[in-house]
Scaffold this motif. Structure first.
Motif, PDB file in Angstrom:
ATOM      1  N   VAL A   1     -11.921   8.238 -48.155  1.00  0.00           N
ATOM      2  CA  VAL A   1     -11.426   7.372 -47.083  1.00  0.00           C
ATOM      3  C   VAL A   1      -9.907   7.443 -47.002  1.00  0.00           C
ATOM      4  CG1 VAL A   1     -11.128   4.945 -46.448  1.00  0.00           C
ATOM      5  CG2 VAL A   1     -13.392   5.803 -47.048  1.00  0.00           C
ATOM      6  N   ILE A   2      -9.245   7.410 -48.157  1.00  0.00           N
ATOM      7  CA  ILE A   2      -7.778   7.489 -48.161  1.00  0.00           C
ATOM      8  C   ILE A   2      -7.319   8.842 -47.599  1.00  0.00           C
ATOM      9  CG2 ILE A   2      -5.746   7.530 -49.660  1.00  0.00           C
ATOM     10  CD1 ILE A   2      -7.203   5.564 -51.494  1.00  0.00           C
ATOM     11  N   TYR A   3      -8.059   9.881 -47.895  1.00  0.00           N
ATOM     12  CA  TYR A   3      -7.709  11.211 -47.361  1.00  0.00           C
ATOM     13  C   TYR A   3      -7.811  11.219 -45.840  1.00  0.00           C
ATOM     14  CZ  TYR A   3      -7.928  16.261 -46.569  1.00  0.00           C
ATOM     15  OH  TYR A   3      -7.702  17.540 -46.122  1.00  0.00           O
TER      16      TYR A   3
ATOM     17  N   ALA B   1      -9.888  14.147 -39.225  1.00  0.00           N
ATOM     18  CA  ALA B   1     -10.337  13.064 -40.088  1.00  0.00           C
ATOM     19  C   ALA B   1     -11.650  12.470 -39.590  1.00  0.00           C
ATOM     20  CB  ALA B   1      -9.260  11.974 -40.155  1.00  0.00           C
ATOM     21  N   ALA B   2     -11.781  12.299 -38.271  1.00  0.00           N
ATOM     22  CA  ALA B   2     -13.016  11.738 -37.713  1.00  0.00           C
ATOM     23  C   ALA B   2     -14.201  12.664 -37.973  1.00  0.00           C
ATOM     24  CB  ALA B   2     -12.839  11.490 -36.219  1.00  0.00           C
ATOM     25  N   GLU B   3     -13.972  13.961 -37.863  1.00  0.00           N
ATOM     26  CA  GLU B   3     -15.057  14.912 -38.119  1.00  0.00           C
ATOM     27  C   GLU B   3     -15.501  14.850 -39.575  1.00  0.00           C
ATOM     28  OE1 GLU B   3     -17.967  17.488 -37.305  1.00  0.00           O
ATOM     29  OE2 GLU B   3     -16.601  16.575 -35.841  1.00  0.00           O
ATOM     30  N   LEU B   4     -14.538  14.745 -40.493  1.00  0.00           N
ATOM     31  CA  LEU B   4     -14.884  14.617 -41.918  1.00  0.00           C
ATOM     32  C   LEU B   4     -15.643  13.315 -42.173  1.00  0.00           C
ATOM     33  CD1 LEU B   4     -11.573  15.878 -43.566  1.00  0.00           C
ATOM     34  CD2 LEU B   4     -13.795  17.032 -43.599  1.00  0.00           C
ATOM     35  N   ALA B   5     -15.218  12.240 -41.528  1.00  0.00           N
ATOM     36  CA  ALA B   5     -15.891  10.949 -41.726  1.00  0.00           C
ATOM     37  C   ALA B   5     -17.329  11.005 -41.221  1.00  0.00           C
ATOM     38  CB  ALA B   5     -15.113   9.838 -41.014  1.00  0.00           C
TER      39      ALA B   5
ATOM     40  N   LEU C   1     -14.832   1.671 -45.520  1.00  0.00           N
ATOM     41  CA  LEU C   1     -15.339   2.712 -44.629  1.00  0.00           C
ATOM     42  C   LEU C   1     -15.399   2.213 -43.190  1.00  0.00           C
ATOM     43  CD1 LEU C   1     -16.378   5.571 -44.469  1.00  0.00           C
ATOM     44  CD2 LEU C   1     -18.663   4.745 -45.035  1.00  0.00           C
ATOM     45  N   ALA C   2     -15.836   0.969 -42.996  1.00  0.00           N
ATOM     46  CA  ALA C   2     -15.891   0.413 -41.640  1.00  0.00           C
ATOM     47  C   ALA C   2     -14.491   0.297 -41.046  1.00  0.00           C
ATOM     48  CB  ALA C   2     -16.569  -0.952 -41.673  1.00  0.00           C
ATOM     49  N   GLU C   3     -13.536  -0.146 -41.847  1.00  0.00           N
ATOM     50  CA  GLU C   3     -12.156  -0.255 -41.358  1.00  0.00           C
ATOM     51  C   GLU C   3     -11.589   1.115 -40.983  1.00  0.00           C
ATOM     52  OE1 GLU C   3     -10.912  -4.226 -43.965  1.00  0.00           O
ATOM     53  OE2 GLU C   3     -10.321  -2.220 -44.624  1.00  0.00           O
ATOM     54  N   THR C   4     -11.954   2.120 -41.749  1.00  0.00           N
ATOM     55  CA  THR C   4     -11.476   3.475 -41.446  1.00  0.00           C
ATOM     56  C   THR C   4     -12.098   4.003 -40.159  1.00  0.00           C
ATOM     57  OG1 THR C   4     -11.176   3.892 -43.805  1.00  0.00           O
ATOM     58  CG2 THR C   4     -11.238   5.809 -42.355  1.00  0.00           C
ATOM     59  N   TYR C   5     -13.379   3.734 -39.952  1.00  0.00           N
ATOM     60  CA  TYR C   5     -14.004   4.111 -38.679  1.00  0.00           C
ATOM     61  C   TYR C   5     -13.227   3.519 -37.500  1.00  0.00           C
ATOM     62  CZ  TYR C   5     -18.276   5.961 -40.890  1.00  0.00           C
ATOM     63  OH  TYR C   5     -19.172   6.698 -41.601  1.00  0.00           O
ATOM     64  N   VAL C   6     -12.863   2.267 -37.606  1.00  0.00           N
ATOM     65  CA  VAL C   6     -12.117   1.614 -36.524  1.00  0.00           C
ATOM     66  C   VAL C   6     -10.753   2.270 -36.360  1.00  0.00           C
ATOM     67  CG1 VAL C   6     -11.073  -0.557 -35.775  1.00  0.00           C
ATOM     68  CG2 VAL C   6     -13.352  -0.563 -36.814  1.00  0.00           C
ATOM     69  N   LEU C   7     -10.084   2.557 -37.485  1.00  0.00           N
ATOM     70  CA  LEU C   7      -8.770   3.203 -37.431  1.00  0.00           C
ATOM     71  C   LEU C   7      -8.846   4.552 -36.739  1.00  0.00           C
ATOM     72  CD1 LEU C   7      -5.758   3.348 -38.395  1.00  0.00           C
ATOM     73  CD2 LEU C   7      -6.626   4.443 -40.477  1.00  0.00           C
TER      74      LEU C   7
ATOM     75  N   ALA D   1     -18.732   2.380 -36.192  1.00  0.00           N
ATOM     76  CA  ALA D   1     -18.485   1.261 -37.101  1.00  0.00           C
ATOM     77  C   ALA D   1     -19.506   0.150 -36.902  1.00  0.00           C
ATOM     78  CB  ALA D   1     -17.065   0.722 -36.898  1.00  0.00           C
ATOM     79  N   ARG D   2     -19.832  -0.160 -35.637  1.00  0.00           N
ATOM     80  CA  ARG D   2     -20.814  -1.213 -35.367  1.00  0.00           C
ATOM     81  C   ARG D   2     -22.193  -0.822 -35.886  1.00  0.00           C
ATOM     82  NH1 ARG D   2     -18.210  -1.297 -30.264  1.00  0.00           N
ATOM     83  NH2 ARG D   2     -19.984  -0.189 -29.351  1.00  0.00           N
TER      84      ARG D   2
END
Length: 633
Positions: free
Chosen positions: A305-307, A320-324, A340-346, A353-354
């Motif tokens: 997530v930090i990456y 980053a979105a593709e990796l997530a 993980l949910a916060e990162t999806y929003v970011l 995320a929902r």
């Protein structure tokens, strides 16, 4: 005179037959002819023996089966009572757990310890045993981790944070890498930490980003130790590489690279190198260490997530979105779920995320945090139907129903308000304050949201029961002041403003609110003028500060100065509430100077809906003292 007999009397009387040993039994038997149970108890030895045993058995069961034995300390809440059977089971399971630990079977001991704690949850010794065994596990599964965290909190409550338990709990936090709780635990005790606690505290400072405190603490503790643990040396190397003086950075990197080759330190050194690379914006170095950890099956979701966040910061959000999206591993804890949910929003993946949070409710639905995250996301995205459904689901989930019942009514009201059904929304908001919030911080947040939505009565009802736990919080008193101000309750407003000012005497908002409360209640005139003068000096362009100073001058009978100051303010530049305060002040100034025509003109421009009851009463009495208007010619 006594009579004398010439010869002895012999054989002149009848003899009396001697009573037998069973005489009284027979008489009693005759009397108990209609009480067969008593006859058996008296005349049958074996029946008496069996009956006594039966009575003793009933007494034993009455004391053994019901949960009547209090096991929590005096004054401790919640009160826990267990049965004698629970005690016996807990004792037996404890012995089994100790045998398993002695045999080196820590995995098997886990089950025995957890069962023992369930039977006697207030036994501190059993909690210590369970946590000590947890420290022996190489890779505890997520279920054990959640139990261990809950048991640490419970143990500290039961033992009132004694020194031995603090050390044990800090070791558990270190094993789980829960450094924020470790910091909250050890921070107040930083002047008397044991070497083990000092080690955890240094790590907690490092992971929380408090590098200046880490460096100072390192210098202080390193001087006291003859031998420093190897893992702490790696932490210090990482600090020098990323946050230390520039002339030490190269040496720190060299020392950290050397630790990468040490089999005992390679996992820790790679983890710390991740943090250094993230701080320096080195995405390639971060990926390199992350891949190494993945090869050793030691990488964690949070590190990925930090990456992704690092890539987004460097402008590589699509990568980053593709990796997530392609990351296959599900979260193993509530904390990982939240991050993980916060990162999806970011990363702009709000729909993902929902859906992700909806799916995680099945696994982590017993945690209030997941429900709160989903609720926040639905409100931000204005998905009112889903939000209303979520509120109902909260009340149907036993694990979170009690903790979030009030909040669920707020969510329901917010959804109804979004669907333009204000009457239903108001009813739901009223239900939110019918009982105290268990989570005081959540209660304060909810009350502030209601104030923004213009429902001060519901906010007040939520805030008042929270005073005991939030009496030292300026934010709490500020929210209560706002609610009281909107509801035009001068006494409550005065109390809230005074407490907020007492906690933050240097805060301009708290000082202004306190001054306003004094002016509304027309009390402590000298303190009021002192405060308003200071505020007017700090904010010379603020109409509100100048109006309040003018009102304070009036309370101190300095009418001429007040009139001059208030007449210098342009009403056209004020909002309705400020304009009402201005004209109220001008009315009082003209009334004191007996300029009744001007007083009437000022009074006609006062909007009474902005006045407090005591202000309205004073105004009505003053208007009643004005002479009648002269008749028109």
């Amino acid at each position: 005179m006594s009579a004398c007999l010439d010869e002895p009397i012999v054989g002149r009387f009848l003899t009396v037959k001697k009573r037998g040993s069973d005489y009284f039994k027979k008489r009693l038997a005759n009397r108990l002819v209609y009480s067969p149970l008593l006859r058996l108890l008296i005349f049958n030895f074996w029946f008496r023996l069996v009956f006594a045993g039966f009575v003793l058995l009933l007494i034993f069961l009455a004391m053994f089966l019901p949960r009547i034995w209090r096991v929590t300390p005096p004054g401790f809440l919640p009160l826990i009572r267990i049965s004698g059977l629970d005690m016996a089971r807990a004792w037996s399971l404890k012995r089994s757990a100790l045998r398993s630990m002695a045999a080196g079977d820590s995995d098997r001991a886990v089950y025995a310890w957890q069962a023992a704690v369930r039977n006697n949850p207030a036994d501190s010794a059993m909690l210590r045993g369970a946590l000590t065994n947890f420290l022996r596990l190489d890779r505890p599964n997520p279920g054990y981790q959640g139990l261990a965290v809950g048991q640490t909190v419970w143990l500290l409550r039961l033992s009132r944070t004694n020194d031995a338990d603090v050390e044990l709990v800090s070791q558990v936090y270190d094993k789980l890498r829960l450094y924020d709780p470790a910091l909250r635990l050890l921070g107040p005790l930083e002047d008397r930490l044991s070497p083990s606690e000092e080690s955890v505290y240094l790590k907690a400072l490092f992971h929380s980003g408090q590098m200046a405190r880490f460096a100072g603490r390192w210098q202080k503790s390193a001087g006291k130790r003859s031998n420093i643990a190897p893992d702490l040396r790696v932490y210090h190397a990482a600090y020098r590489a990323g946050w230390g003086p520039s002339f030490e950075a190269a040496a720190g990197r060299k020392q950290l690279e050397a630790a990468l080759e040490d089999p005992d330190q390679r996992i820790l050194s790679n983890r710390l190198r991740l943090l250094v690379c993230a701080h320096l914006g080195d995405a390639d170095g971060y990926r390199e260490s992350l891949q190494r950890l993945g090869q050793w099956q030691s990488d964690m979701l949070i590190e990925h997530v930090i990456y992704w966040q690092l890539l987004a910061t460097l402008g590589r959000k699509s990568e980053a979105a593709e990796l997530a999206r392609s990351f296959p591993r599900p979260p193993a804890s509530v904390m990982e779920t939240r991050r993980l949910a916060e990162t999806y929003v970011l990363l702009g993946m709000r729909e993902e995320a929902r859906q992700f949070l909806q799916g995680q409710l099945r696994q982590f639905g017993d945690s209030p945090e997941i429900w709160l995250l989903r609720a926040d996301l639905l409100m931000e995205d204005r998905m009112w139907d889903e939000l209303r459904e979520l509120a109902l689901q909260i009340r149907q989930r036993p694990a979170v129903r009690d903790a979030l019942a009030n909040y669920s009514h707020y969510l329901e009201g917010r959804a109804e308000l979004g669907l333009e059904r204000p009457a239903i929304a108001e009813t739901a908001f009223e239900k939110a304050g019918q009982r105290p919030f268990e989570d005081r911080a959540l209660g304060l947040t909810t009350a502030n949201s209601l104030l923004k939505l213009a429902y001060p009565a519901a906010a007040r009802d939520i805030l008042l029961p929270l005073e005991t736990g939030l009496s030292k919080s300026p934010e709490y008193w500020q929210a209560l002041f706002t609610a009281a101000y909107e509801l035009k309750q001068p006494d409550l407003m005065s109390t809230a403003a005074a407490r907020a000012y007492e906690l933050q005497p240097g805060n301009a908002v708290a000082a202004n609110n306190y001054a306003a409360a004094l002016l509304v209640n027309r009390e402590r005139t000298e303190e009021a003028i002192k405060l308003t003068l200071q505020l007017a000096g700090r904010f010379p362009n603020s109409p509100a500060a100048r109006i309040n100073h003018g009102l304070a001058l009036l309370l101190n009978r300095r009418t001429a100065e007040a009139e001059t100051l208030l007449n210098s303010i342009e009403p056209e530049k004020l909002n309705a509430s400020e304009a009402t305060s201005l004209f109220l002040g001008l009315f009082e100034a003209y009334f004191n100077e007996r300029q009744y025509d001007k007083a009437r003109a000022a009074g006609d421009r006062i909007d009474v809906k902005y006045l407090f009851p005591n202000q309205l009463k004073w105004l009505e009495e003053a208007l009643g003292q004005l002479p009648e208007r002269p008749a028109a010619r």
